[in-house]
Design an enzyme around this catalytic site. Sequence first.
Site, PDB file in Angstrom:
ATOM      1  N   ARG A 124      -7.036  -0.448  -7.274  1.00  0.00           N
ATOM      2  CA  ARG A 124      -7.448   0.609  -6.338  1.00  0.00           C
ATOM      3  C   ARG A 124      -7.613   1.891  -7.141  1.00  0.00           C
ATOM      4  O   ARG A 124      -6.653   2.327  -7.808  1.00  0.00           O
ATOM      5  CB  ARG A 124      -6.439   0.805  -5.203  1.00  0.00           C
ATOM      6  CG  ARG A 124      -6.317  -0.405  -4.278  1.00  0.00           C
ATOM      7  CD  ARG A 124      -5.611  -0.048  -2.981  1.00  0.00           C
ATOM      8  NE  ARG A 124      -6.463   0.756  -2.116  1.00  0.00           N
ATOM      9  CZ  ARG A 124      -6.022   1.338  -0.986  1.00  0.00           C
ATOM     10  NH1 ARG A 124      -4.761   1.223  -0.634  1.00  0.00           N
ATOM     11  NH2 ARG A 124      -6.848   2.043  -0.243  1.00  0.00           N
ATOM     12  N   ASN A 140      -6.248  12.097   0.334  1.00  0.00           N
ATOM     13  CA  ASN A 140      -5.375  11.335   1.229  1.00  0.00           C
ATOM     14  C   ASN A 140      -6.253  10.514   2.161  1.00  0.00           C
ATOM     15  O   ASN A 140      -7.486  10.642   2.154  1.00  0.00           O
ATOM     16  CB  ASN A 140      -4.460  12.275   2.019  1.00  0.00           C
ATOM     17  CG  ASN A 140      -3.342  11.527   2.728  1.00  0.00           C
ATOM     18  OD1 ASN A 140      -2.595  10.781   2.090  1.00  0.00           O
ATOM     19  ND2 ASN A 140      -3.214  11.715   4.026  1.00  0.00           N
ATOM     20  N   LYS A 141      -5.641   9.680   2.964  1.00  0.00           N
ATOM     21  CA  LYS A 141      -6.372   8.813   3.876  1.00  0.00           C
ATOM     22  C   LYS A 141      -7.422   9.603   4.656  1.00  0.00           C
ATOM     23  O   LYS A 141      -7.150  10.688   5.152  1.00  0.00           O
ATOM     24  CB  LYS A 141      -5.388   8.146   4.847  1.00  0.00           C
ATOM     25  CG  LYS A 141      -6.055   7.294   5.919  1.00  0.00           C
ATOM     26  CD  LYS A 141      -6.773   6.103   5.326  1.00  0.00           C
ATOM     27  CE  LYS A 141      -7.455   5.287   6.415  1.00  0.00           C
ATOM     28  NZ  LYS A 141      -8.250   4.186   5.852  1.00  0.00           N
ATOM     29  N   ASP A 146      -2.545  10.539  -2.041  1.00  0.00           N
ATOM     30  CA  ASP A 146      -2.780   9.453  -2.991  1.00  0.00           C
ATOM     31  C   ASP A 146      -3.105   9.978  -4.383  1.00  0.00           C
ATOM     32  O   ASP A 146      -2.914   9.270  -5.373  1.00  0.00           O
ATOM     33  CB  ASP A 146      -3.916   8.566  -2.492  1.00  0.00           C
ATOM     34  CG  ASP A 146      -3.472   7.700  -1.329  1.00  0.00           C
ATOM     35  OD1 ASP A 146      -3.099   6.542  -1.573  1.00  0.00           O
ATOM     36  OD2 ASP A 146      -3.462   8.187  -0.191  1.00  0.00           O
ATOM     37  N   ARG A 174       0.845  -1.188   0.000  1.00  0.00           N
ATOM     38  CA  ARG A 174       0.000   0.000   0.000  1.00  0.00           C
ATOM     39  C   ARG A 174       0.884   1.243   0.000  1.00  0.00           C
ATOM     40  O   ARG A 174       2.092   1.162   0.110  1.00  0.00           O
ATOM     41  CB  ARG A 174      -0.916   0.009   1.236  1.00  0.00           C
ATOM     42  CG  ARG A 174      -0.189  -0.357   2.508  1.00  0.00           C
ATOM     43  CD  ARG A 174      -0.827   0.154   3.761  1.00  0.00           C
ATOM     44  NE  ARG A 174      -0.819   1.606   3.822  1.00  0.00           N
ATOM     45  CZ  ARG A 174       0.253   2.334   4.154  1.00  0.00           C
ATOM     46  NH1 ARG A 174       1.413   1.743   4.438  1.00  0.00           N
ATOM     47  NH2 ARG A 174       0.183   3.647   4.193  1.00  0.00           N
ATOM     48  N   GLY A 175       0.225   2.403  -0.118  1.00  0.00           N
ATOM     49  CA  GLY A 175       0.947   3.660  -0.178  1.00  0.00           C
ATOM     50  C   GLY A 175       1.164   4.058  -1.621  1.00  0.00           C
ATOM     51  O   GLY A 175       1.674   3.266  -2.433  1.00  0.00           O
ATOM     52  N   ALA A 176       0.759   5.286  -1.969  1.00  0.00           N
ATOM     53  CA  ALA A 176       0.706   5.683  -3.373  1.00  0.00           C
ATOM     54  C   ALA A 176       2.009   5.449  -4.141  1.00  0.00           C
ATOM     55  O   ALA A 176       1.992   4.783  -5.196  1.00  0.00           O
ATOM     56  CB  ALA A 176       0.266   7.144  -3.480  1.00  0.00           C
ATOM     57  N   GLN A 199      -3.359   2.324  10.238  1.00  0.00           N
ATOM     58  CA  GLN A 199      -2.026   2.414   9.622  1.00  0.00           C
ATOM     59  C   GLN A 199      -1.065   3.239  10.467  1.00  0.00           C
ATOM     60  O   GLN A 199       0.141   2.993  10.471  1.00  0.00           O
ATOM     61  CB  GLN A 199      -2.115   3.021   8.211  1.00  0.00           C
ATOM     62  CG  GLN A 199      -2.698   2.091   7.163  1.00  0.00           C
ATOM     63  CD  GLN A 199      -4.165   2.368   6.933  1.00  0.00           C
ATOM     64  OE1 GLN A 199      -4.909   2.633   7.877  1.00  0.00           O
ATOM     65  NE2 GLN A 199      -4.601   2.296   5.688  1.00  0.00           N
TER      66      GLN A 199
END
Length: 380
Positions: free
Chosen positions: A98, A263-264, A253, A64-66, A212
């Site tokens: 995603r 973003n999250k 993201d 995960r993570g852009a 996270q």
Amino acid sequence: MADQDAQSPVGCEPPALSVLRWDEPPEGPVLVLLDQTRLPAEEVELVCTDVPALVRAIRTLAVRGAPLLGIAGGYGVALASARGFDVAEAAGLLEGARPTAVNLGYGVRRVAAAYWEAAGKGEGDEAAAAAALAEARALHREDARASRSMAEHGEVLLEELLPGRAYRLLTHCNTGALVSGGEGTAFAVALRVHRQGRLRRLWVDETRPLLQGARLTAYEAARNGLAYSLLTDNAAGSLFAAGEVDAVLIGADRIAADGSVANKVGSYPLAVLAKYHHVPFIVVAPTTTVDLETADGTSIIVEQRSGGEVTELTSPHGVSTGGGGGMVVAPLGAPAYNPAFDVTPPELITAIVTEEGVVSPVTGVGLAELCARSSQVTIS
């Protein structure tokens, strides 16, 4: 609440995390991932032998993570080509895994383009696969360099905004080595100022519902000896009110052409709090996260995740993916609203830090000019 005050001695940084690597055992090429759903309890590797396995890893947040999704997507195309699978089909599966993180599609398209260019020259399948792998590796190296540059630019910006002090920084979600080919985005800035002896405290949002921050950022902060404290997301306001936050640093993201940042989920409320309390709100992301084809924040597709991630508590050894395994905390059948991201408009953002420099104030014109200097602009 966890509290960590240990400081790593200068020159004694821990070994780099092996988050993603290409391997070639006798039975054929594989992509090896650090399974982030098992952290912090266990450091377990996940071996992907084909693209469907990688897509599952992406959807379950094992990777995960852009920025790292872009790298993983690129290696996924290389894996398909090396193993003789349909590259076009693999690219489609990966790009749709995603929808919000723009880097994933960027990495997939870039490596697929290298593959098709080599194939179009009639060099054969093996040469085309080698070209794809070379491009994925180049993307990996570039992201590591971008991470270093963002950390440098971020440190300079903090000194300009908050001269002559040690910083109390608040961050959300996870933006360290677990999301990058290098040491991360926003976390890399905090890590750099820590190494300069200028990090007073890293406030780590727990980051609901997948934790996270608690599972991953706290893990990276402890591993690197940062002074940090973990807090629930809804405690951030009390920190601002008490004057305990000097700046907010988050990742992204997707950044739209007008400077809106996805973003999250939970990032937007922090931006509102920061604006009210006159605290700098800084976004740190590579130019691969900028999507000039998305006009504004309302055009960003926000991923909606399973309600089970809200109605159940996850187990210590993994993230519930909707199939059970967590402790039920809501009435049976309770509906849940669970967007993976929210969108912060540019007027709430003090600056966007990239490897090419800083955009402040955040405007569409400034963002476009910065991207024009970069070879890493989004490929449509």
